[in-house]
Design a protein around this motif. Structure first.
Motif, PDB file in Angstrom:
ATOM      1  N   VAL A 122      29.128 -49.885 -31.089  1.00  0.00           N
ATOM      2  CA  VAL A 122      29.885 -48.651 -30.934  1.00  0.00           C
ATOM      3  C   VAL A 122      31.375 -48.884 -31.196  1.00  0.00           C
ATOM      4  O   VAL A 122      32.025 -48.074 -31.863  1.00  0.00           O
ATOM      5  CB  VAL A 122      29.653 -48.048 -29.525  1.00  0.00           C
ATOM      6  CG1 VAL A 122      30.544 -46.837 -29.284  1.00  0.00           C
ATOM      7  CG2 VAL A 122      28.181 -47.676 -29.347  1.00  0.00           C
ATOM      8  N   ASP A 123      31.923 -49.996 -30.724  1.00  0.00           N
ATOM      9  CA  ASP A 123      33.362 -50.245 -30.914  1.00  0.00           C
ATOM     10  C   ASP A 123      33.736 -50.538 -32.371  1.00  0.00           C
ATOM     11  O   ASP A 123      34.899 -50.634 -32.708  1.00  0.00           O
ATOM     12  CB  ASP A 123      33.855 -51.362 -29.995  1.00  0.00           C
ATOM     13  CG  ASP A 123      33.201 -52.706 -30.269  1.00  0.00           C
ATOM     14  OD1 ASP A 123      32.282 -52.781 -31.113  1.00  0.00           O
ATOM     15  OD2 ASP A 123      33.606 -53.687 -29.624  1.00  0.00           O
ATOM     16  N   ALA A 124      32.735 -50.621 -33.254  1.00  0.00           N
ATOM     17  CA  ALA A 124      32.999 -50.844 -34.672  1.00  0.00           C
ATOM     18  C   ALA A 124      32.529 -49.656 -35.514  1.00  0.00           C
ATOM     19  O   ALA A 124      32.340 -49.772 -36.716  1.00  0.00           O
ATOM     20  CB  ALA A 124      32.312 -52.122 -35.136  1.00  0.00           C
ATOM     21  N   GLY A 125      32.315 -48.498 -34.859  1.00  0.00           N
ATOM     22  CA  GLY A 125      31.927 -47.298 -35.579  1.00  0.00           C
ATOM     23  C   GLY A 125      30.437 -47.036 -35.611  1.00  0.00           C
ATOM     24  O   GLY A 125      29.995 -46.048 -36.177  1.00  0.00           O
ATOM     25  N   GLY A 126      29.668 -47.922 -35.018  1.00  0.00           N
ATOM     26  CA  GLY A 126      28.225 -47.739 -35.002  1.00  0.00           C
ATOM     27  C   GLY A 126      27.772 -46.884 -33.844  1.00  0.00           C
ATOM     28  O   GLY A 126      28.561 -46.498 -32.984  1.00  0.00           O
ATOM     29  N   GLU A 127      26.491 -46.597 -33.832  1.00  0.00           N
ATOM     30  CA  GLU A 127      25.894 -45.809 -32.758  1.00  0.00           C
ATOM     31  C   GLU A 127      24.977 -46.670 -31.898  1.00  0.00           C
ATOM     32  O   GLU A 127      24.269 -46.154 -31.046  1.00  0.00           O
ATOM     33  CB  GLU A 127      25.113 -44.633 -33.351  1.00  0.00           C
ATOM     34  CG  GLU A 127      25.969 -43.675 -34.128  1.00  0.00           C
ATOM     35  CD  GLU A 127      25.154 -42.579 -34.801  1.00  0.00           C
ATOM     36  OE1 GLU A 127      24.053 -42.254 -34.321  1.00  0.00           O
ATOM     37  OE2 GLU A 127      25.633 -42.060 -35.820  1.00  0.00           O
ATOM     38  N   ASP A 128      24.948 -47.963 -32.156  1.00  0.00           N
ATOM     39  CA  ASP A 128      24.070 -48.899 -31.461  1.00  0.00           C
ATOM     40  C   ASP A 128      22.616 -48.442 -31.569  1.00  0.00           C
ATOM     41  O   ASP A 128      21.857 -48.498 -30.619  1.00  0.00           O
ATOM     42  CB  ASP A 128      24.490 -49.055 -29.995  1.00  0.00           C
ATOM     43  CG  ASP A 128      23.911 -50.309 -29.352  1.00  0.00           C
ATOM     44  OD1 ASP A 128      23.591 -51.267 -30.084  1.00  0.00           O
ATOM     45  OD2 ASP A 128      23.745 -50.326 -28.120  1.00  0.00           O
ATOM     46  N   ALA A 129      22.243 -47.979 -32.777  1.00  0.00           N
ATOM     47  CA  ALA A 129      20.918 -47.410 -32.994  1.00  0.00           C
ATOM     48  C   ALA A 129      19.954 -48.363 -33.694  1.00  0.00           C
ATOM     49  O   ALA A 129      18.824 -47.984 -33.966  1.00  0.00           O
ATOM     50  CB  ALA A 129      21.045 -46.130 -33.824  1.00  0.00           C
ATOM     51  N   GLY A 130      20.406 -49.566 -33.978  1.00  0.00           N
ATOM     52  CA  GLY A 130      19.524 -50.481 -34.694  1.00  0.00           C
ATOM     53  C   GLY A 130      20.003 -51.914 -34.602  1.00  0.00           C
ATOM     54  O   GLY A 130      20.949 -52.239 -33.883  1.00  0.00           O
ATOM     55  N   PHE A 131      19.322 -52.754 -35.342  1.00  0.00           N
ATOM     56  CA  PHE A 131      19.651 -54.184 -35.373  1.00  0.00           C
ATOM     57  C   PHE A 131      20.988 -54.428 -36.053  1.00  0.00           C
ATOM     58  O   PHE A 131      21.370 -53.702 -36.975  1.00  0.00           O
ATOM     59  CB  PHE A 131      18.583 -54.950 -36.178  1.00  0.00           C
ATOM     60  CG  PHE A 131      17.231 -54.973 -35.545  1.00  0.00           C
ATOM     61  CD1 PHE A 131      16.925 -55.890 -34.559  1.00  0.00           C
ATOM     62  CD2 PHE A 131      16.251 -54.080 -35.956  1.00  0.00           C
ATOM     63  CE1 PHE A 131      15.663 -55.921 -33.988  1.00  0.00           C
ATOM     64  CE2 PHE A 131      14.987 -54.105 -35.391  1.00  0.00           C
ATOM     65  CZ  PHE A 131      14.693 -55.024 -34.404  1.00  0.00           C
ATOM     66  N   ARG A 132      21.671 -55.470 -35.613  1.00  0.00           N
ATOM     67  CA  ARG A 132      22.850 -55.957 -36.321  1.00  0.00           C
ATOM     68  C   ARG A 132      22.346 -56.849 -37.465  1.00  0.00           C
ATOM     69  O   ARG A 132      21.302 -57.500 -37.335  1.00  0.00           O
ATOM     70  CB  ARG A 132      23.764 -56.792 -35.426  1.00  0.00           C
ATOM     71  CG  ARG A 132      24.153 -56.180 -34.114  1.00  0.00           C
ATOM     72  CD  ARG A 132      25.011 -54.919 -34.288  1.00  0.00           C
ATOM     73  NE  ARG A 132      25.430 -54.425 -32.984  1.00  0.00           N
ATOM     74  CZ  ARG A 132      24.738 -53.550 -32.255  1.00  0.00           C
ATOM     75  NH1 ARG A 132      23.602 -53.078 -32.672  1.00  0.00           N
ATOM     76  NH2 ARG A 132      25.187 -53.143 -31.099  1.00  0.00           N
ATOM     77  N   PRO A 133      23.061 -56.910 -38.573  1.00  0.00           N
ATOM     78  CA  PRO A 133      22.609 -57.744 -39.690  1.00  0.00           C
ATOM     79  C   PRO A 133      22.366 -59.202 -39.299  1.00  0.00           C
ATOM     80  O   PRO A 133      21.357 -59.795 -39.696  1.00  0.00           O
ATOM     81  CB  PRO A 133      23.738 -57.625 -40.713  1.00  0.00           C
ATOM     82  CG  PRO A 133      24.347 -56.284 -40.423  1.00  0.00           C
ATOM     83  CD  PRO A 133      24.257 -56.129 -38.928  1.00  0.00           C
ATOM     84  N   MET A 134      23.235 -59.784 -38.501  1.00  0.00           N
ATOM     85  CA  MET A 134      23.074 -61.199 -38.150  1.00  0.00           C
ATOM     86  C   MET A 134      21.958 -61.413 -37.139  1.00  0.00           C
ATOM     87  O   MET A 134      21.392 -62.504 -37.057  1.00  0.00           O
ATOM     88  CB  MET A 134      24.398 -61.801 -37.671  1.00  0.00           C
ATOM     89  CG  MET A 134      25.453 -61.878 -38.775  1.00  0.00           C
ATOM     90  SD  MET A 134      24.923 -62.814 -40.233  1.00  0.00           S
ATOM     91  CE  MET A 134      25.057 -64.484 -39.636  1.00  0.00           C
ATOM     92  N   GLU A 135      21.614 -60.380 -36.354  1.00  0.00           N
ATOM     93  CA  GLU A 135      20.425 -60.467 -35.505  1.00  0.00           C
ATOM     94  C   GLU A 135      19.176 -60.574 -36.374  1.00  0.00           C
ATOM     95  O   GLU A 135      18.260 -61.343 -36.083  1.00  0.00           O
ATOM     96  CB  GLU A 135      20.299 -59.226 -34.613  1.00  0.00           C
ATOM     97  CG  GLU A 135      21.312 -59.123 -33.514  1.00  0.00           C
ATOM     98  CD  GLU A 135      21.207 -57.807 -32.757  1.00  0.00           C
ATOM     99  OE1 GLU A 135      21.500 -57.820 -31.546  1.00  0.00           O
ATOM    100  OE2 GLU A 135      20.850 -56.767 -33.361  1.00  0.00           O
TER     101      GLU A 135
END
Length: 142
Positions: free
Chosen positions: A32-45
């Motif tokens: 969220v603090d980078a503009g996301g909605e925390d709705a999915g996986f992070r690329p590095m995950e």
């Protein structure tokens, strides 16, 4: 040579719908603090999950080809990333918990070595930047 295809479509501020050539899809998003909605996986995950999936798949297949009955398998991966950019993985510890009948440390070690050295493409890629460490525990079922 084998070719794979992946398509990504921007669907939010930094959210992507990713679709593989196999037809499966998932959401890739940022915090969220980078503009996301925390709705999915992070690329590095996903990178870490890919390593676990590749290594686990290959190890199970090797054990089964060796005629060992694997009835459960869990991997936990802990990855450390570089401080600077690009923040690649520099150290990954992998804990395997393998459940089955008649498994021995020697058999599991042999299967892991084959997966690492010959079969797991993700291991080969990660090994270019990271120290990879496998530990395992066997839970033999009577």
């Amino acid at each position: 040579m084998s070719t794979m295809k992946a398509e990504l479509t921007l669907e939010g501020e930094v959210q992507w719908r990713a679709q593989a050539g196999s037809g499966h899809s998932l959401i890739i998003d940022g915090p969220v603090d980078a503009g996301g909605e925390d709705a999915g996986f992070r690329p590095m995950e996903l990178m870490l999950l890919s390593l676990g999936g590749c290594l686990g798949y290959d190890t199970v297949m090797i054990l089964r080809k060796m005629r060992h009955d694997v009835i459960g398998y869990q991997l936990t991966l802990i990855g450390e990333r570089a401080e600077g950019l690009p923040a690649v993985y520099t150290d990954v510890k992998i804990e395997h918990v393998i459940r089955g009948h008649g498994l021995t440390p020697e058999v599991v070690q042999k299967a892991l070595a084959l997966a690492e050295q010959k079969y797991c493409s993700a291991w080969a890629m990660f090994a270019k930047t990271a120290k990879l460490t496998n530990n395992f525990r066997i839970e033999n079922i009577s």
